[in-house]
Design an enzyme around this catalytic site. Structure first.
Site, PDB file in Angstrom:
ATOM      1  N   SER A   1       0.818  -1.215   0.000  1.00  0.00           N
ATOM      2  CA  SER A   1       0.000   0.000   0.000  1.00  0.00           C
ATOM      3  C   SER A   1       0.854   1.269   0.000  1.00  0.00           C
ATOM      4  O   SER A   1       1.614   1.512  -0.920  1.00  0.00           O
ATOM      5  CB  SER A   1      -0.957  -0.042   1.198  1.00  0.00           C
ATOM      6  OG  SER A   1      -1.923   0.958   1.128  1.00  0.00           O
TER       7      SER A   1
ATOM      8  N   ASP B   1      -1.075   1.254  -3.994  1.00  0.00           N
ATOM      9  CA  ASP B   1      -1.940   0.236  -4.610  1.00  0.00           C
ATOM     10  C   ASP B   1      -3.285   0.811  -5.029  1.00  0.00           C
ATOM     11  O   ASP B   1      -4.190   0.073  -5.411  1.00  0.00           O
ATOM     12  CB  ASP B   1      -2.122  -0.977  -3.691  1.00  0.00           C
ATOM     13  CG  ASP B   1      -2.922  -0.661  -2.443  1.00  0.00           C
ATOM     14  OD1 ASP B   1      -2.961   0.516  -2.023  1.00  0.00           O
ATOM     15  OD2 ASP B   1      -3.528  -1.588  -1.877  1.00  0.00           O
TER      16      ASP B   1
END
Length: 445
Positions: A102, A243
């Site tokens: 992420s 992401d």
């Protein structure tokens, strides 16, 4: 039951250490594959990744694990997390895997798993997979090992899906948009979708090299975006994380618009059109009290959850809401997807700005946030929040804030840190109370 490998969002850590090695990734593939081998059909897994250097290593190891237990593998290459959730459903796969950490630095990586319905796995499923990781998973017979292949049109499928969530009667012609993709998973698909909808785009954070993901760009570092918006005279700036499941916006003046303001904008728009379900939205305990007061003034409610988008989604599903998210920019629109989707949320925001025909600064500034302060106190061991002195200090602070603010004190789930947050009408009072509680925690640690 304490979990050994899975955290609040899959398995994550520094690459080549702990649970984030190639050997462990292969075990995860074998264990998750074995768990989802149900029925007599040919089983399939979809694997995507962001742009981290270690993604190649972990992808290869996962492919080895899944094929070893008899699952076919479809690899998409770099794609947003929500794209993998969507493709898992549309391709009738048994499981989806996203390789990403992420918004973390490039040296970290992670493995996120989705079930065949496109939702992140339940605690029970993750615990069962953990047990399989530490056991001897039976291998498939030689003539039943899985096949692996790459799909060339995965990005196009996701772009088409994202555009389908944008109102059919609108175009983005005449709107200048700076899109910051954090040198991450959306570096191709997000600019392409905006361009196809007619926007004049200025892309930044679209030159990944394996090590520059989230490095001074993206939703956690919006300064570059703000500078570019102002310097280029753009109408708005869009920032995604590594992401692309998180969204932060910058208005034409270069001011950051957080997830609370974005959720308020979407909820109001959907309520006007009779599209808002649940009579409000779901957010975490970290969302500003100003959001709650703003929604209440419109006759809308706010349901709060623990920190973590999975808890937001659980509450949305159980209570029938279709808008939820976090102040940090995870925004879940369940009419369109099963997880946070930064690009889809951005398209809803762009639609509102376009409809209004007004500057983003006017459209997106929905309420004045209350003064909010968060401080972290690191401790060596023990449980400082169990101290009678700390409890008494917290109780005293709550009594002072009664009716004029909130406290949120919690232990971090990933490091030995106590997070102390207060918000209220009086900024000075908020700061004094946070410092008082932090001092008490330090004394007890």
């Amino acid at each position: 039951m304490a979990r050994k490998y899975f955290g609040t969002d899959g398995i994550r850590g520094a690459t080549n250490t702990g649970a984030m090695t190639a050997a462990m990734a292969m075990k995860v593939g074998m264990a998750a594959g074995a768990y989802f081998l149900r029925g007599s059909h040919k089983h399939r897994v979809v694997i995507g990744k962001d742009t981290r250097l270690s993604g190649y290593m972990l992808e290869s190891a996962l492919v080895a694990g899944f094929t070893a237990v008899g699952m076919d593998v479809v690899m998409t290459g770099p794609l947003p997390t929500p794209a993998i959730a969507m493709l898992t459903q549309s391709m009738r796969a048994d499981i989806g895997v996203m390789i990403s950490a992420s918004h973390n630095p490039y040296a970290d990586n992670g493995i996120k798993l989705f079930g065949p319905d496109g939702y992140k796995l339940s605690d029970e499923a993750e615990e069962a997979i953990e047990a399989l990781i530490d056991s001897d998973v039976p291998l498939a017979p030689s003539d039943h090992i899985g096949r692996a292949r790459r799909v060339d049109d995965a990005a196009g499928r996701y772009i088409h899906f994202a555009k389908s969530t944008f109102p059919e009667n609108l175009r983005l012609d005449g709107m200048r948009v700076v899109i910051d993709c954090a040198n991450g998973a959306a570096y191709k698909v997000a600019p392409a979708a905006l361009w196809e909808l007619g926007a004049d785009i200025i892309p930044i954070g679209v030159t990944p090299n394996g090590t520059n993901i989230n490095d001074g760009v993206g939703s956690t570092s919006p300064d570059t975006l703000a500078e570019t918006v102002v310097a280029s005279g753009a109408d708005i700036g869009i920032a995604l994380d590594g992401d692309a499941d998180r969204l932060i916006v910058v208005d034409e003046r270069g001011r950051v618009v957080d997830g609370d303001q974005l959720m308020a904008t979407i909820a109001a728009a959907w309520a006007r059109r009779g599209k808002l379900a649940g009579g409000g939205l779901v957010a975490t305990v970290m969302s500003n009290l100003g959001l709650e007061r703003h929604l209440s003034a419109q006759g809308l409610g706010l349901v709060r959850t623990k920190v973590g988008d999975r808890y937001v989604l659980e509450a949305m599903r159980s209570r029938g809401f279709n808008v939820g998210g976090e102040q940090s920019g995870h925004i879940i629109l369940s009419d369109y997807g099963t997880t946070g989707d930064g690009l889809v949320a951005a398209l809803q925001i762009l639609a509102e700005v376009k409809r209004a025909g007004a500057p983003a600064s006017e459209v997106l500034h929905r309420f004045d946030p209350l003064p909010q302060l968060l401080k972290n106190v690191r401790f060596a061991g023990g449980k400082p929040l169990d101290s009678d002195a700390v409890k008494a200090t917290i109780a005293g602070a709550e009594a002072e804030l009664l009716g004029r603010g909130r406290l949120v004190i919690r232990a971090s789930g990933t490091e030995p840190v106590i997070r102390v947050m207060a918000e209220g009408d009086d900024a000075g009072q908020v700061e004094r109370l946070v410092d008082r509680i932090c001092d008490a925690v330090r004394a007890a640690a």
